[in-house]
Design an enzyme around this catalytic site. Structure first.
Site, PDB file in Angstrom:
ATOM      1  CE  LYS A  72      -6.551   1.774  11.472  1.00  0.00           C
ATOM      2  NZ  LYS A  72      -5.410   0.847  11.285  1.00  0.00           N
ATOM      3  N   GLY A  91       0.802  -1.211   0.000  1.00  0.00           N
ATOM      4  CA  GLY A  91       0.000   0.000   0.000  1.00  0.00           C
ATOM      5  C   GLY A  91       0.835   1.261   0.000  1.00  0.00           C
ATOM      6  CG  PHE A  92       0.257   6.142   0.661  1.00  0.00           C
ATOM      7  CD1 PHE A  92       1.358   6.687   0.035  1.00  0.00           C
ATOM      8  CD2 PHE A  92      -0.402   6.906   1.625  1.00  0.00           C
ATOM      9  CE1 PHE A  92       1.819   7.958   0.359  1.00  0.00           C
ATOM     10  CE2 PHE A  92       0.032   8.175   1.953  1.00  0.00           C
ATOM     11  CZ  PHE A  92       1.155   8.701   1.322  1.00  0.00           C
ATOM     12  CE1 TYR A 150      -9.348   3.274   9.230  1.00  0.00           C
ATOM     13  CE2 TYR A 150      -9.344   5.561   9.970  1.00  0.00           C
ATOM     14  CZ  TYR A 150      -8.666   4.440   9.514  1.00  0.00           C
ATOM     15  OH  TYR A 150      -7.297   4.493   9.372  1.00  0.00           O
TER      16      TYR A 150
END
Length: 318
Positions: A156, A10-11, A152
């Site tokens: 987390k 990923g990024f 989200y």
């Protein structure tokens, strides 16, 4: 070190992999190439280091506990960096069950695999979204962070609590890094800076939710990678650490900076505020500075110019 890195293609994961390999670590990357955005982008990222002698790669899902256990044993990893996640506030509002499954159950799966293989060192990605609309500004790690505004953010914060449980029960050394809006080359396409740049170059309207007064602490990818690397080197006990940028900037000013770098005026499509979005993120970095020596160096003006230059050379020229 021999590091299992989830979300390696990923990024953030691809930049971190490059850095860890450069400084001599062995990296075993895991990624499932999900369809949250074009998997081809991750395949391109992976090519940057796929042939490196100290890199190994396994395609798989972080929720697959048996696979994780096999990887940790086969490659004799001593440290885990956990970046794999179902990302995005708005996506989580649309698909809460998937977000919670990947981010909470996936983290639990990883922690159990670590317990079974006696791997006790973990650096994991959390998010500034856990603070919600905190009244304490800048955001400090001792904030209770118990009023998330999106699935989200909740996922987390739940992952942080799970990690603390394994620290308490099984002696894990854990650093939960609360990232603040990371940007830079290879940024995910749905994120604001990437999306605005694409739209401006294409002469298309950019969508802004609210009145443009929301403010974010944007962190350039180099600073984020340095924060993760420093956290790996200072793992001891359990810690929550903000990994943020130099300063916060409001949305109108961000658009202006991108306009200057692109050389075009934005056409703006104004839309109402979106559920789950916070009005402000602002990072107190004293704890991260004191405990791991973290100090961001890339100001937003320089970071935007670097990103747009990369976009022009690597995306527009394709």
């Amino acid at each position: 070190m021999r590091i299992l890195l989830t979300g390696a293609a990923g990024f953030i994961g691809s930049h971190l992999t490059e850095h860890l390999l450069t400084i001599g670590h062995t990296v075993i990357g895991l990624d499932n190439f999900d369809n949250q955005y074009d998997p081809g982008r991750k395949q391109i990222n992976l090519r940057l280091f796929k042939e490196h002698t100290n890199f190994g790669f396994v395609q798989g899902d972080v929720r697959d506990q048996a696979l994780l256990t096999d990887i940790l044993r086969q490659y004799t990893c001593d440290t885990v960096v956990h970046l794999a996640a179902r990302t995005g506030v708005r996506d989580s509002v649309r698909e809460p069950a998937l977000c919670i499954d990947v981010n909470v159950n996936g983290t639990l799966s990883l922690l159990e695999a670590m317990r079974k293989t006696n791997v006790r060192r973990l650096v994991m990605a959390s998010s500034s979204s856990v603070y919600g609309n905190s009244s304490f500004v800048p955001f400090r790690e001792d904030d209770e962070a118990n009023r998330p505004l999106s699935p989200y953010a909740m996922s987390k914060r739940s992952a942080e609590l799970l990690a603390h449980t394994y620290h308490h029960l099984h002696g894990f050394d854990v650093a939960c890094l609360r990232f603040f809006t990371v940007y830079g080359p290879r940024q995910r396409p749905e994120m604001a800076i990437s999306r605005f740049t694409e739209k401006m170059y294409g002469g298309q309207p950019i969508t802004i939710y609210g009145d443009g007064s929301t403010s974010r602490n944007y962190t350039y990818i180099y600073d984020t990678v340095m924060g993760i690397s420093q956290a790996i080197n200072h793992l001891n006990g359990f810690d929550l650490l903000n990994i943020g940028g130099v300063a916060s900037v409001n949305l109108r000013d961000l658009v202006s900076l991108i306009e200057q770098a692109v050389g075009k005026k934005a056409v703006i499509d104004w839309q109402p505020n979106q559920p789950g979005d916070v009005t402000l993120t602002s990072a107190d970095l004293h704890r991260a500075s004191n405990r791991i020596g973290y100090l961001p160096s890339i100001h937003i003006e320089e970071g935007i110019n670097r990103f747009v230059r990369w976009y022009r050379q690597s995306v527009l020229c394709l």
